[in-house]
Design a protein around this motif. Sequence first.
Motif, short mmCIF file in Angstrom:
data_model
loop_
_atom_site.label_atom_id
_atom_site.label_comp_id
_atom_site.label_asym_id
_atom_site.label_seq_id
_atom_site.Cartn_x
_atom_site.Cartn_y
_atom_site.Cartn_z
N ASP A 1 60.59 -12.57 -3.67
CA ASP A 1 61.05 -11.91 -2.45
C ASP A 1 62.56 -11.67 -2.41
O ASP A 1 63.04 -10.93 -1.55
CB ASP A 1 60.64 -12.73 -1.22
CG ASP A 1 59.14 -12.76 -1.01
OD1 ASP A 1 58.48 -11.79 -1.43
OD2 ASP A 1 58.63 -13.74 -0.44
N TYR B 1 64.68 -12.06 6.38
CA TYR B 1 65.36 -11.11 5.51
C TYR B 1 66.80 -11.60 5.29
O TYR B 1 67.32 -12.41 6.05
CB TYR B 1 65.36 -9.70 6.12
CG TYR B 1 66.06 -9.60 7.46
CD1 TYR B 1 67.41 -9.24 7.56
CD2 TYR B 1 65.37 -9.86 8.66
CE1 TYR B 1 68.05 -9.15 8.79
CE2 TYR B 1 66.00 -9.77 9.88
CZ TYR B 1 67.33 -9.41 9.94
OH TYR B 1 67.97 -9.33 11.16
N HIS C 1 59.12 -13.83 9.71
CA HIS C 1 59.47 -12.79 8.76
C HIS C 1 61.00 -12.81 8.58
O HIS C 1 61.74 -12.48 9.50
CB HIS C 1 59.00 -11.42 9.25
CG HIS C 1 57.52 -11.36 9.51
ND1 HIS C 1 56.98 -11.68 10.75
CD2 HIS C 1 56.48 -11.06 8.69
CE1 HIS C 1 55.66 -11.56 10.69
NE2 HIS C 1 55.34 -11.19 9.44
N LEU D 1 58.11 -17.27 2.09
CA LEU D 1 59.01 -16.74 1.06
C LEU D 1 58.58 -17.26 -0.31
O LEU D 1 58.26 -18.44 -0.46
CB LEU D 1 60.46 -17.17 1.32
CG LEU D 1 61.13 -16.60 2.58
CD1 LEU D 1 62.40 -17.37 2.90
CD2 LEU D 1 61.44 -15.12 2.38
#
Length: 352
Positions: A18, A117, A115, A14
Amino acid sequence: MKDIVNRFIENPLLSPADLPPSSEGLEITCLLNPGVFQFQNKIWLAVRVAERPKQIENIISFPVLTETGAVQIIEILKNHPELIATDARVINYQGLDYLTTLSHIRLLCSEDGRHFYEPEDYPHLVGEGILESFGIEDCRVSLIEGKYYLTFTAVSDNGVGVGLRTTTDWKTFEKHGMIFPAHNKDCAIFEEKINDLFYALHRPSSVDLGGNYIWIASSPDGIHWGNHKCIIKTRKNLWDSKRVGAGAAPIKTEKGWLEIYHGANDAHQYCLGAFLMDLENPLKVISRTEEPIMFPKTDYELSGFFGNVVFTNGHIIEPDGDTLTVYYGASDEFVCGAQFSIKEILSLLKAV
């Protein structure tokens, strides 16, 4: 020096670009030092997000929180005779210290641990009240008997102390105020009671006597703490000569409670090491690494908002029981991941 860590090839995981800033007029300067936990079959990061206004030539501007929780922007001419701005993180203006950024905590999740989010419907954790007017930083998460304990650095012009919030669902939080008053930080609560007591590592600081050392304390309820003891000190002429501080919650092994900690030297290089505490009496330190197990060496660890830094306050023990996945801040700007072997760390410990 040679470290024993395997960095993720995806690093940095990150970067400031982002995520969107929390409000118009601010920009994210750093993403760093995440607390880590598992929830709903995902790996989650409680990431510190540091923001400030877009900088204008010849002016230093930074945000603070008012008593009502609103963001106030302070602007100072760079050539002001009462301004000292030699540190990227802290400035002194008219005899008072201010942070150059305002931090809050955001929740991100991942199915694969690489990954991440930002899911919907989870709140930002922000500073509240006069003891958090300069923001909250570096969250550590411990899961104890079904409840998550979030310790974090609460920053204000009153000083730097340890705040505590608890939750079971990550949407509603009980706020317990400041559990270790200024000046204190780097608080990691053990994820298991020992002889019916909670235990926590913490880092009080002194500018005159003593130093930036790791202490341990116990509590009957996780909120009120006592029986303090200093257990880890800095070591002259070594990589941890200037300051030491706890990482995440200690890891229970057959040989003792294993703690990954950070140390810094006079050049402000931050590395990671480890020490081991007795299983039944964690006030007793059994052993400690002489050399760091991880030190800054990649571009993203050497260069950034405040370079030459690796700093962790969150990890996951993988299902094999030996692989330790550590999430860490690099150069006070990026969030990264790496893996250690717990057995290998244990093999490097030297009796104290």
